[in-house]
Structures are given as C-alpha cells and as structure tokens.
Write a protein that holds these residues in place. Structure first.
Motif, PDB file in Angstrom:
ATOM      1  N   ASP A 123     -12.735  -6.840  -2.853  1.00 31.55           N
ATOM      2  CA  ASP A 123     -12.692  -5.437  -2.441  1.00 31.55           C
ATOM      3  C   ASP A 123     -12.282  -4.497  -3.567  1.00 31.55           C
ATOM      4  O   ASP A 123     -12.109  -3.295  -3.361  1.00 31.55           O
ATOM      5  CB  ASP A 123     -11.745  -5.257  -1.255  1.00 31.55           C
TER       6      ASP A 123
ATOM      7  N   ARG B 253       0.827  -1.210   0.000  1.00 30.58           N
ATOM      8  CA  ARG B 253       0.000   0.000   0.000  1.00 30.58           C
ATOM      9  C   ARG B 253       0.857   1.255   0.000  1.00 30.58           C
ATOM     10  O   ARG B 253       1.992   1.261   0.492  1.00 30.58           O
ATOM     11  CB  ARG B 253      -0.950  -0.015   1.191  1.00 30.58           C
TER      12      ARG B 253
ATOM     13  N   TYR C 139      -9.461  -4.234  -5.182  1.00 27.36           N
ATOM     14  CA  TYR C 139      -8.040  -3.947  -5.341  1.00 27.36           C
ATOM     15  C   TYR C 139      -7.384  -4.984  -6.254  1.00 27.36           C
ATOM     16  O   TYR C 139      -7.829  -6.129  -6.343  1.00 27.36           O
ATOM     17  CB  TYR C 139      -7.341  -3.933  -3.984  1.00 27.36           C
ATOM     18  N   LYS C 140      -6.298  -4.585  -6.904  1.00 27.21           N
ATOM     19  CA  LYS C 140      -5.626  -5.474  -7.848  1.00 27.21           C
ATOM     20  C   LYS C 140      -4.985  -6.665  -7.146  1.00 27.21           C
ATOM     21  O   LYS C 140      -4.377  -6.522  -6.083  1.00 27.21           O
ATOM     22  CB  LYS C 140      -4.553  -4.710  -8.626  1.00 27.21           C
TER      23      LYS C 140
ATOM     24  N   ASN D 266      -3.091   3.661  -3.187  1.00 29.77           N
ATOM     25  CA  ASN D 266      -3.481   2.349  -3.701  1.00 29.77           C
ATOM     26  C   ASN D 266      -3.165   1.223  -2.732  1.00 29.77           C
ATOM     27  O   ASN D 266      -2.376   1.381  -1.786  1.00 29.77           O
ATOM     28  CB  ASN D 266      -2.748   2.073  -5.026  1.00 29.77           C
ATOM     29  N   LEU D 267      -3.781   0.079  -3.002  1.00 35.02           N
ATOM     30  CA  LEU D 267      -3.483  -1.153  -2.280  1.00 35.02           C
ATOM     31  C   LEU D 267      -3.431  -2.288  -3.305  1.00 35.02           C
ATOM     32  O   LEU D 267      -4.255  -2.329  -4.228  1.00 35.02           O
ATOM     33  CB  LEU D 267      -4.529  -1.435  -1.203  1.00 35.02           C
ATOM     34  N   TYR D 268      -2.464  -3.191  -3.147  1.00 34.06           N
ATOM     35  CA  TYR D 268      -2.307  -4.319  -4.061  1.00 34.06           C
ATOM     36  C   TYR D 268      -2.071  -5.589  -3.249  1.00 34.06           C
ATOM     37  O   TYR D 268      -1.435  -5.557  -2.192  1.00 34.06           O
ATOM     38  CB  TYR D 268      -1.101  -4.116  -4.988  1.00 34.06           C
ATOM     39  N   TYR D 269      -2.576  -6.696  -3.770  1.00 35.65           N
ATOM     40  CA  TYR D 269      -2.262  -8.010  -3.221  1.00 35.65           C
ATOM     41  C   TYR D 269      -1.329  -8.709  -4.211  1.00 35.65           C
ATOM     42  O   TYR D 269      -1.633  -8.809  -5.403  1.00 35.65           O
ATOM     43  CB  TYR D 269      -3.529  -8.840  -3.042  1.00 35.65           C
TER      44      TYR D 269
END
Length: 405
Positions: free
Chosen positions: A366, A334, A368-369, A338-341
C-alpha cells in the motif's frame, strides 16, 4: 530543580487564555503537578503574570481536605479573586471532588478565569462530564519521562542509561534517588497506592486477591494477547475458582481508567475493521511493572516493545495492533497525515529472526513505510522490499524519525 518538559509546556502555552478547560491527565506521580504548579507557573511569571493572579489548589494534601467539597472549593477560590483581571486557576487531582464540573463551570462563567485541572482517572473525560462542561475541555496527556527526557538528565553511555530506564522506569521523582534500594521502595509505594487507593478503594473491589492477580498477570504479559475470558480461565486454573470474565472485564477497564495500563486494540488491515477479541495491554511505567513482579521477570524484548508503544502515544499517534492475514504486526501507527507499520525486535542478526520480523510486512503493497525498530547497532537502514530498520536509540531520541527515515 525539575526537568523542563518542553513538549508539554508548549502544549499548555498553545492553549493559554483560550476558552477551554485544560485537563491534564496521567498516572499518579508522572509529573502532572510539577508541570502545572512549577513549570507552567514559572512560565506565567516570566511573561509578566502577577503571582497573585495565579491560584493553586492541591487537593491531595490533608490541609485541603475540606476543599474536596465542591461548595467549599468554589467559595475558597472565589474569595481569592479580587479584581476583574484574568486569574489562572490550577486545581490538582480534581477527581477527589464530587461534582467538580459544577465548580469549574461556575468559575468559568462567573469570573475572568483560565482554568487548568489535573487528574489521575480517565472518568474526568467521560461523555457525561464533558457534556456538563459544555464540551469545552481539552486533554493534555502526560506520561512518565520518555527515554529522551531521561537521557537528557543523565547523559553518558546510552546503553547504560537505557538499562537503568528498563529497570526502574521513568517516574520523575526517581531522578533524585541515587540508591537503588530507595528506588525499589518508592516504586513499591507507588504501585501499592495506584492499585490500592486509586483503584481498589475507588471502585470498592471486594475480591482484592483476584484483582491483584489480574494486575500481576497483565504485568507479566505485556506484549502478549489477553482477554477477560482468557485471564479468567488462567486464574481459575491457578487457585482462584471465583474468577469470572465479566468481573475481570471490569478490572481491565479500571486499570486503564487509572492510567496504569493502556489498551492496544487489534486492527484487521485487510478488512479495515477492529477485532473484538485478544487485545494487548502495555503498562504506563516499566519500573512499576518490575516492582509488582519483584524484579523476577525482566524481559528485554517485551519491555522494548512497551517503551516503543508509549513513545508513539506520547508523540500523539493512534497506535493499534495489526492483523495482516495470518501474520501480526506489532504496531499500526497513524496520525492525520501518515501511516506506518512497525515491528519491534531485540535483534535481527539471526537470519531466522530477521525473516520472522519482516514476513509480517509481506503482501502489504500500500506504499506506507514498513519499519523494524531494533537494538542492533550497525549503520544499515535499508532492508529488502523497501523496508527500513532503525536503531532504538535513534528512534527514541528523535521524535521525527518515522518521517525522516
């Protein structure tokens, strides 16, 4: 000759002449001194700063041993300030000076100065010291060469360059060494210096054998969950009966303080809370790791994960380990927008391996990418459920890849 580490130079330029002390941190020999004493120095000269208005102090050299006394250091620098013009003060390895914050504060208050200090210990940024510097400091974190910097220097076949990077890491000095034997000897020296001088001596560690066993276990366990109690139990069963969790907890703090390892915490995505047990530790440079293990445990999968983790840190992201119900996600990444997994996998060509990797994303609806970084070399980017796949070279050579994919 040096690599012009443009990203770090840009940060220094952005803080030039601002009323804050610039604190440049990172593991020994990662390039802090060259960044300040050569790259930034040359920049200042290029924009017209008089070289007499740049005062450089290297506290590691024996010639400046007397300057490790705070009064002597202050006096020496003050004597070189001849006018009311702006002076740029560079002090290397400031942690060698007790009460260095008094020197920095004094120079800042008493003279027209812009101050830059480097250090190899995170205690530079402790709450007490930052309070003494009146909260007016900014940290610029420097890491060993990223693969992008490494490849910019060598060029050629990406895979061959990456294999070199996996084996010997990214400490800048190694670019000048063509002989692998010399690289091995240099890395051993750095490992011995960081572990011995920077940690064992600094913290007066009595049981050096146990400490070294902890470091070796961390080196062999990158990408695996560890805890102080788990390490203590392992060591007791391997011939270290006096290993105890409390002391090992201190050792874990010490290796992170010296920037030898970085601690990645576990984050419960559903519960939106950090978990107190079973963190992961990633080493600051794979060459040091391989040297410590005598090159007997070159694990590409875990090494790949380590490289991705460090590159995410270098880009300024906050990086945690994700817990998604019963599944684990390699990285929850994060920034302020933005937030990414992110999952890291050597390959997804095997259907079972593919399912194992993407199943960690299940039930995360959710928006998020969700991205898998892999060594697979194919043109396919889109996976099922909107998940994405990116080749490791595309990831490492493009700082904006997460936003663009």
């Amino acid at each position: 000759m040096y690599i012009k580490r443009q990203g770090y130079l840009d940060k220094l330029i952005s803080y030039k002449d601002k009323d804050i002390i610039k604190v440049i941190t990172g593991i020994r020999r990662c390039g802090k001194s060259v960044l300040l004493f050569d790259i930034y120095y040359d920049y200042l000269l290029s924009i017209g700063v008089n070289k007499d208005n740049i005062i450089k102090v290297n506290l590691e050299t024996k010639l400046n041993e007397n300057l490790r006394n705070s009064d002597n250091l202050y006096k020496s620098i003050a004597e070189q300030i001849k006018t009311d013009d702006k002076y740029y003060i560079f002090i290397d390895e400031i942690q060698l000076v007790d009460n260095f914050e008094d020197v920095v504060n004094g120079l800042k208050v008493d003279y027209n100065t812009d101050i830059y200090i480097t250090g190899s210990n995170s205690k530079l940024l402790s709450k007490d010291i930052n309070t003494k510097m009146r909260g007016r400091s900014i940290e610029i974190k420097v890491y060993p060469l990223s693969f992008a910097e490494f490849y910019e220097y060598y060029g050629g076949d990406k895979r061959a360059c990456f294999n070199n990077y996996l084996m010997y890491g990214g400490l800048p000095y190694l670019l000048a060494e063509s002989e692998n034997r010399n690289k091995v000897e240099y890395l051993k020296m750095i490992c011995d210096t960081v572990v011995g001088k920077d940690i064992v001596e600094r913290h007066d560690i009595r049981n050096e054998n146990v400490f070294n066993a902890v470091v070796e276990l961390l080196c062999s366990s990158i990408g695996s969950y560890v805890s102080a109690s788990k390490i203590a139990a392992t060591l007791r069963s391997n011939g270290f009966p006096k290993a105890n969790a409390e002391k090992i907890g201190d050792y874990l703090d010490y290796v992170c303080d010296a920037y030898l390892f970085y601690k990645a915490q576990r984050y419960d995505i559903k519960g939106k809370a950090y978990l107190k047990t079973l963190n992961k530790y990633y080493i600051s440079d794979l060459g040091i790791r391989n040297s410590k293990l005598n090159y007997r445990q070159i694990e590409v999968t875990h090494s790949l994960e380590n490289i991705v983790y460090l590159d995410l840190l270098r880009r300024g992201y906050v990086v945690d380990i994700g817990k998604n119900d019963t599944k684990e996600i390699d990285f929850v990444v994060r920034d302020d927008k933005n937030l990414y997994y992110i999952q890291v996998a050597y390959t997804m060509t095997d259907p079972d391996k593919r399912e194992q990797e993407i199943s960690s994303f299940y039930k995360l609806d959710d928006g998020y990418k969700k991205i898998v970084v892999t060594m697979d070399d194919d043109p396919f980017v889109n996976l099922e459920n909107g998940y994405k796949k990116v080749n490791v070279f595309d990831f490492l050579l493009n700082d904006n890849i997460l936003e663009e994919i």
